[in-house]
Structure formats: C-alpha cells, structure tokens
Design a protein around this motif. Sequence first.
Motif, mmCIF file in Angstrom:
data_model
loop_
_atom_site.group_PDB
_atom_site.id
_atom_site.type_symbol
_atom_site.label_atom_id
_atom_site.label_comp_id
_atom_site.label_asym_id
_atom_site.label_seq_id
_atom_site.Cartn_x
_atom_site.Cartn_y
_atom_site.Cartn_z
ATOM 1 N N ILE A 57 0.759 -1.288 -0.050
ATOM 2 C CA ILE A 57 0.116 0.116 0.114
ATOM 3 C C ILE A 57 0.925 1.344 -0.093
ATOM 4 C CG2 ILE A 57 -1.742 1.202 1.112
ATOM 5 C CD1 ILE A 57 -2.876 -1.150 -0.320
ATOM 6 N N GLY A 58 0.658 2.185 -0.963
ATOM 7 C CA GLY A 58 1.271 3.228 -1.115
ATOM 8 C C GLY A 58 0.588 4.303 -0.009
ATOM 9 N N ILE A 59 -0.484 4.739 -0.574
ATOM 10 C CA ILE A 59 -1.244 5.725 0.146
ATOM 11 C C ILE A 59 -2.708 4.981 0.412
ATOM 12 C CG2 ILE A 59 -2.499 7.905 0.282
ATOM 13 C CD1 ILE A 59 -0.317 9.011 -1.979
ATOM 14 N N PRO A 60 -2.850 4.908 1.766
ATOM 15 C CA PRO A 60 -4.134 4.201 2.134
ATOM 16 C C PRO A 60 -5.232 4.915 2.139
ATOM 17 C CG PRO A 60 -2.857 4.836 4.396
ATOM 18 C CD PRO A 60 -1.897 5.297 2.935
ATOM 19 N N THR A 61 -6.557 4.535 1.805
ATOM 20 C CA THR A 61 -7.779 5.120 1.969
ATOM 21 C C THR A 61 -7.884 5.752 3.280
ATOM 22 O OG1 THR A 61 -10.252 4.831 1.217
ATOM 23 C CG2 THR A 61 -8.854 2.866 2.458
ATOM 24 N N ARG A 62 -8.634 6.719 3.299
ATOM 25 C CA ARG A 62 -9.208 7.323 4.459
ATOM 26 C C ARG A 62 -10.631 6.836 4.828
ATOM 27 N NH1 ARG A 62 -8.071 13.343 1.982
ATOM 28 N NH2 ARG A 62 -9.136 11.734 0.537
ATOM 29 N N THR A 63 -11.462 6.818 3.712
ATOM 30 C CA THR A 63 -12.833 6.481 3.873
ATOM 31 C C THR A 63 -13.031 5.591 2.476
ATOM 32 O OG1 THR A 63 -13.442 8.461 4.637
ATOM 33 C CG2 THR A 63 -15.296 7.035 3.792
ATOM 34 N N PRO A 64 -12.993 4.152 3.003
ATOM 35 C CA PRO A 64 -13.374 3.246 1.847
ATOM 36 C C PRO A 64 -14.288 3.573 0.997
ATOM 37 C CG PRO A 64 -12.785 1.812 3.973
ATOM 38 C CD PRO A 64 -12.868 3.479 4.205
ATOM 39 N N LEU A 65 -14.152 3.469 -0.302
ATOM 40 C CA LEU A 65 -15.220 3.574 -1.473
ATOM 41 C C LEU A 65 -15.337 5.113 -1.890
ATOM 42 C CD1 LEU A 65 -18.145 0.856 -1.415
ATOM 43 C CD2 LEU A 65 -16.167 1.055 -3.093
ATOM 44 N N LEU A 66 -15.522 5.801 -0.603
ATOM 45 C CA LEU A 66 -15.868 7.244 -0.771
ATOM 46 C C LEU A 66 -14.518 7.953 -1.292
ATOM 47 C CD1 LEU A 66 -18.080 8.318 2.221
ATOM 48 C CD2 LEU A 66 -18.723 7.914 -0.342
ATOM 49 N N ASP A 67 -13.427 7.069 -1.120
ATOM 50 C CA ASP A 67 -12.060 7.621 -1.615
ATOM 51 C C ASP A 67 -11.621 7.275 -2.784
ATOM 52 O OD1 ASP A 67 -11.136 9.686 0.069
ATOM 53 O OD2 ASP A 67 -9.921 8.243 1.501
ATOM 54 N N TRP A 68 -12.736 6.676 -3.697
ATOM 55 C CA TRP A 68 -12.487 5.811 -4.732
ATOM 56 C C TRP A 68 -11.412 6.742 -5.700
ATOM 57 C CZ3 TRP A 68 -16.340 2.276 -7.413
ATOM 58 C CH2 TRP A 68 -15.755 2.130 -8.518
ATOM 59 N N SER A 69 -10.116 5.965 -5.916
ATOM 60 C CA SER A 69 -9.242 6.836 -6.822
ATOM 61 C C SER A 69 -9.553 6.284 -8.394
ATOM 62 C CB SER A 69 -7.838 6.291 -6.128
ATOM 63 O OG SER A 69 -7.815 5.133 -6.254
ATOM 64 N N GLU A 70 -10.264 7.135 -8.896
ATOM 65 C CA GLU A 70 -10.560 6.866 -10.307
ATOM 66 C C GLU A 70 -9.260 6.903 -11.231
ATOM 67 O OE1 GLU A 70 -12.583 5.869 -13.909
ATOM 68 O OE2 GLU A 70 -13.105 5.596 -11.722
ATOM 69 N N ASN A 71 -8.379 7.889 -11.079
ATOM 70 C CA ASN A 71 -7.112 7.874 -11.718
ATOM 71 C C ASN A 71 -6.431 8.867 -11.119
ATOM 72 O OD1 ASN A 71 -5.768 8.745 -14.719
ATOM 73 N ND2 ASN A 71 -7.530 7.459 -15.313
ATOM 74 N N LEU A 72 -5.081 8.690 -11.864
ATOM 75 C CA LEU A 72 -3.726 9.332 -11.382
ATOM 76 C C LEU A 72 -2.711 9.879 -12.306
ATOM 77 C CD1 LEU A 72 -1.564 6.546 -9.504
ATOM 78 C CD2 LEU A 72 -3.876 6.169 -10.501
ATOM 79 N N ALA A 73 -1.962 10.783 -11.856
ATOM 80 C CA ALA A 73 -1.003 11.115 -12.753
ATOM 81 C C ALA A 73 0.211 11.756 -11.840
ATOM 82 C CB ALA A 73 -1.244 11.969 -13.964
ATOM 83 N N PHE A 74 1.432 11.770 -12.550
ATOM 84 C CA PHE A 74 2.504 12.591 -11.742
ATOM 85 C C PHE A 74 2.731 13.915 -12.383
ATOM 86 C CE2 PHE A 74 3.423 8.097 -10.556
ATOM 87 C CZ PHE A 74 3.797 8.206 -9.295
ATOM 88 N N ASP A 75 3.026 14.984 -11.627
ATOM 89 C CA ASP A 75 3.443 16.175 -12.398
ATOM 90 C C ASP A 75 4.882 16.291 -12.564
ATOM 91 O OD1 ASP A 75 4.777 16.715 -9.740
ATOM 92 O OD2 ASP A 75 3.156 18.107 -9.034
ATOM 93 N N ALA A 76 5.442 17.438 -13.028
ATOM 94 C CA ALA A 76 6.875 17.288 -13.413
ATOM 95 C C ALA A 76 7.856 17.248 -12.267
ATOM 96 C CB ALA A 76 7.034 18.658 -14.210
ATOM 97 N N SER A 77 7.447 17.487 -11.008
ATOM 98 C CA SER A 77 8.230 17.458 -9.776
ATOM 99 C C SER A 77 8.219 15.743 -9.196
ATOM 100 C CB SER A 77 7.784 18.447 -8.843
ATOM 101 O OG SER A 77 6.482 18.083 -8.319
ATOM 102 N N GLY A 78 7.260 15.090 -9.691
ATOM 103 C CA GLY A 78 7.250 13.862 -9.254
ATOM 104 C C GLY A 78 5.990 13.551 -8.006
#
Length: 325
Positions: A57-78
């Motif tokens: 686990i990298g970043i754990p959920t705070r509120t299961p399902l309500l924290d649904w992480s639909e997508n993600l990306a890195f910015d230029a600084s990482g």
Amino acid sequence: MPDPRPGTAVPQSDSRGRAIGPGFAALLAVTTVCAGPAAADPPATTAESCSPAKVAIGIPTRTPLLDWSENLAFDASGDIWIARSLGNAVEHYNHDGRLVTSVPVSGPGAVRLGPDGLFYVTYGNSPFAGAAKQGGVVRFDPKAPAPQPEVFVSGLGQANGAAFDRDGNLYVADTSANTVERVRPDGTVDADWTERARNALAASGSGADGIVADGGILYVTLLESPTARVVAMPIADPALTSVAIDLAPAPLSPPLLPDDLAIGADGALYIATGTGQLVRADPIAHTSCTLLTIEPLTSVAVNPADTRTLILGTENGDLVKARVH
C-alpha cells in the motif's frame, strides 16, 4: 456550459453505472494467473509467462469507497495527483504521501499532464452526465498555490479516459456513447474523426474507457467487452481500428473489466481491471499475463522515479505500489 465543480452532478453510483456496494479489503498476497489460449477470434491471443509483482500500500484510503481513486498522474516534480470521483476533487500528494491541496472537479476521470505543463482532467464521468452531455475537460496549473480549474471543452458525454498525441491533440473516451472524442489544441472537437472512431468501436465492443497513446496508435480498453478487449486505433484513420488483444478470450472466461492502462518502460501495456487484476500485454505479439490479483483496480501509472514501480488506483481508495520485473 456546465459547471465542472462539485454540486452539478454528484454520482450516486460508480463511473460504470453500478450501484455502490460494500468495500473491499486491501490484499497484499500476490497470485499469478496467465490468460489461456484464445478462441477462434483473430488475432489469436496466447498466454505469456510472467513473474508476480510485489505489492504494498502506498497511500491508504481514509474512507473506503468514498475515496475511490478513479485515476492518477505525476506532475513534473514527481508529486502525484489523484482523481477522487466520488469526492468531486483532484487531490495533490507530495513525495511523502501528504495531502497538499484539493482541486474541485465534478466527477473527475483521467488526469493528464499536457504539453503546456497544465493538468487536463476529464469531468462528468458518470452515465448520468453522459446522457445529459455534461461531460468535458478542465485544466489548471499544478504549480499554482491554489489551482483554479477552467473549462477547456464542454458538451461531451461520459468523459472518462484521456491521452495526448505528439501533436497536442487530446483524446477523450466517452464510455456511455462508446466513442473517442478528438479535441484539438484550441479546445474544438474534431467531429468527423470522432464519428469514424464511434463507427469503428461499434464493431469492436462497448464501453470505451482507458486510452494511452503510443506513437501513431491509441490503445483503448473496452470495459463492457465480454472478452476484455483492447483495440488499436490508428490516429491517422480510426476506421482502421483492430483488435490488439482479448484478455479473456475463452468462451467461459470470467469478465476482467479492463479499465485504465499505461505503457511501461519495457514497451508493454499494463492494464488495470475492475476485477482486481494487473495485466501485462504485448499488443503486437497478442500475449498477456496477470501479474497480480488484489482489490478492484481503476488505473495505473508508471512512477517516473522508478519505472519498474507502477502506482495503481483502486475502487476502495488505496493507492497500491506494484514492483514489476
């Protein structure tokens, strides 16, 4: 134009139109399941040998399902930016996993860093927004202390996955209409290209979802395809779309629900599925294998600081690190 901020279309179901059910516990055990040989549906899909990924686990959920992480990306600084579709926000986390800021976006889908250094986020990622043509794309400056989203294009359907090509055109998957919209750098939609993409996908499957660009080819996942299909769509002529791979080609294969995908440092496609598999696929050799099976996955991104580590978004809200060989 629709307001892309919270309050315009709060989803009562997930981005696939399913009712929200019980949460899923994060599983750290790793299993390896390789796809079996294909049925007579060319091109033939064959199994590939693969080593299981190591996960944590990298970043754990705070509120299961309500924290649904639909997508993600890195910015230029990482730093990482996560689309919380049920929370109507895109959240910025620093290298230490600390929440830095939250940008209001209604039903966010894909988060993509544009060639101009701005973040582009699809919004209206729900069947309800799709039916009302309330989807679109916002953009904002990730370097701003308090980023303010502005509408880049509106009037789309269920805006879900997204990818830029080498010329700065943005491609947006409309899941409910089963097409890919081509948005020019000036924010106008190429209606002719989009219609050709719609006609091509109608013959391939349904539920256009994730998109990744590889040179002159777009790879598009079809979430609702019974064979868990990924198609190769030539940018020069989407009418020539063909099957890249069927992840579950056997007649009695369980559904895999292919969602978002990314291209790894090895050139392979890494595909997150709603049934919890991370699949590696070679769209040229038409081979695939499952690297791990955990909680339902939504998205995958390559860590720019370590390209052998993939970051996976989940329906539960956890961000998972997967180390691949």
